[in-house]
Scaffold this motif. Structure first.
Motif, short mmCIF file in Angstrom:
data_model
loop_
_atom_site.label_atom_id
_atom_site.label_comp_id
_atom_site.label_asym_id
_atom_site.label_seq_id
_atom_site.Cartn_x
_atom_site.Cartn_y
_atom_site.Cartn_z
N GLN A 11 -27.48 -8.40 -37.69
CA GLN A 11 -26.90 -8.53 -36.36
C GLN A 11 -27.98 -9.02 -35.40
OE1 GLN A 11 -23.61 -8.17 -36.56
NE2 GLN A 11 -24.02 -7.53 -38.67
N THR A 12 -27.61 -9.28 -34.19
CA THR A 12 -28.55 -9.85 -33.22
C THR A 12 -28.76 -8.92 -32.03
OG1 THR A 12 -29.07 -11.83 -31.92
CG2 THR A 12 -26.77 -11.11 -31.92
N LEU A 13 -29.73 -9.24 -31.19
CA LEU A 13 -29.99 -8.47 -29.97
C LEU A 13 -29.49 -9.19 -28.72
CD1 LEU A 13 -32.00 -7.09 -32.05
CD2 LEU A 13 -33.42 -6.57 -30.06
N LEU A 28 -35.73 -15.52 -28.30
CA LEU A 28 -36.54 -14.32 -28.53
C LEU A 28 -35.76 -13.27 -29.32
CD1 LEU A 28 -38.31 -14.04 -25.05
CD2 LEU A 28 -39.24 -14.95 -27.19
N ALA A 29 -34.47 -13.18 -29.07
CA ALA A 29 -33.65 -12.26 -29.87
C ALA A 29 -33.68 -12.66 -31.34
CB ALA A 29 -32.21 -12.27 -29.35
N LYS A 30 -33.71 -13.95 -31.61
CA LYS A 30 -33.79 -14.42 -33.00
C LYS A 30 -35.11 -14.03 -33.64
CE LYS A 30 -33.05 -18.46 -35.94
NZ LYS A 30 -34.22 -18.21 -36.80
N GLU A 31 -36.18 -13.98 -32.87
CA GLU A 31 -37.47 -13.55 -33.43
C GLU A 31 -37.38 -12.13 -33.98
OE1 GLU A 31 -40.99 -14.18 -31.09
OE2 GLU A 31 -40.25 -16.07 -30.26
N ILE A 32 -36.66 -11.26 -33.26
CA ILE A 32 -36.49 -9.88 -33.75
C ILE A 32 -35.64 -9.87 -35.01
CG2 ILE A 32 -35.67 -7.56 -33.21
CD1 ILE A 32 -38.09 -8.32 -31.57
N LEU A 79 -42.87 -6.20 -29.39
CA LEU A 79 -42.64 -4.95 -28.67
C LEU A 79 -42.04 -5.24 -27.29
CD1 LEU A 79 -43.05 -1.84 -28.28
CD2 LEU A 79 -45.35 -2.38 -27.43
N CYS A 80 -42.58 -6.22 -26.60
CA CYS A 80 -42.09 -6.59 -25.27
C CYS A 80 -40.64 -7.09 -25.34
CB CYS A 80 -43.01 -7.65 -24.67
SG CYS A 80 -42.71 -7.97 -22.92
N ILE A 81 -40.34 -7.91 -26.34
CA ILE A 81 -38.97 -8.42 -26.51
C ILE A 81 -38.01 -7.27 -26.78
CG2 ILE A 81 -37.46 -9.86 -27.92
CD1 ILE A 81 -39.99 -11.56 -28.58
#
Length: 260
Positions: free
Chosen positions: A102-104, A130-134, A172-174
């Motif tokens: 899932q995504t953020l 940036l959500a994709k990086e997570i 962490l920041c994301i």
């Protein structure tokens, strides 16, 4: 296609079933995080949501990330957790794999949708990237290290965003922005200790120079505000976890529905 969005069920199966019976005519459901924890029937809810297959999308919230961290041994159970029924389930591997994919954040029908919020330094495309990086690191061999780092440091390291951030501090920041943010200061630094700095902090969506100020944003997470519906900011966490109503929004006409 009719879509309805649901926020912060927190394992409340009774309200979840009431929701499903009340809202029958929709063929797309979007859950914006914290579908689990707080109540003891989280397993029933997550299995039910997974069974909806192509008719459902979810945004990961801080409680879903916490379950992943427990599963990988990156974080212990904490006193208030009620996640044992998922952790001890024979289906936990399937559930974990599903959550990791899932995504953020997503942009859907002219709405940027996140669990908690967006840093003022980010525009729409930056937020999605940036959500994709997570998501990518959750599905890599660095998943444990990432989860271990964020759960060892999320209240210890408060990092102001810049595009040159790298490594686990960047992640962490994301993560803190998309799943935990409520307040930040005028420079865009997240503040998790609002009681000590009340005059110097601002709800993230009220930052005047926020790059997404012309974008419709829909989020949950923040039950203290109960319900926000302004020109283009929608918070639909109405405190279901604490005795409030489970709140949903029809994406087509922006109509709020409170289940009970």
């Amino acid at each position: 296609m009719s879509t309805i969005i649901i926020s912060d069920i927190y394992g409340n199966y009774k309200k979840f079933i009431k929701f499903k019976k009340t809202i029958k005519k929709y063929n797309k459901y979007l859950f914006i995080g914290n579908i689990i924890n707080n109540k003891y029937e989280s397993l029933k809810i997550i299995k039910n949501i997974i069974s909806m297959k192509n008719n459902v999308k979810i945004i990961l919230g801080n409680n879903e990330l916490h379950l992943l961290a427990i599963f990988y041994g990156a974080s212990p159970f904490i006193k208030k957790d009620v996640l044992n029924n998922i952790y001890n389930s024979k289906e936990k591997d399937k559930i974990i794999d599903w959550l990791k994919n899932q995504t953020l954040a997503m942009y859907y029908k002219n709405f940027l949708i996140v669990h908690a919020g967006v840093l003022p330094q980010w525009d729409l495309q930056k937020t999605l990237n940036l959500a994709k990086e997570i998501k990518d690191i959750l599905n890599s061999n660095k998943c444990f290290n990432f989860l271990k780092y964020i759960y060892n440091n999320y209240n210890k390291k408060n990092i102001i965003w810049n595009d040159n951030l790298s490594g686990y501090n960047r992640l962490l920041c994301i993560n803190n922005a998309l799943t935990r943010i409520r307040y930040c200061n005028s420079k865009g630094l997240i503040n998790f200790k609002k009681k000590k700095n009340k005059k110097k902090i601002i709800p993230w969506f009220k930052i005047s120079w926020r790059k997404t100020k012309d974008i419709n944003i829909l989020f949950g997470h923040w039950s203290n505000f109960k319900l926000i519906k302004t020109k283009n900011i929608f918070c639909i966490n109405n405190g279901c976890a604490w005795g409030g109503k489970l709140t949903t929004i029809k994406i087509k006409n922006q109509k709020i529905i409170k289940i009970f």
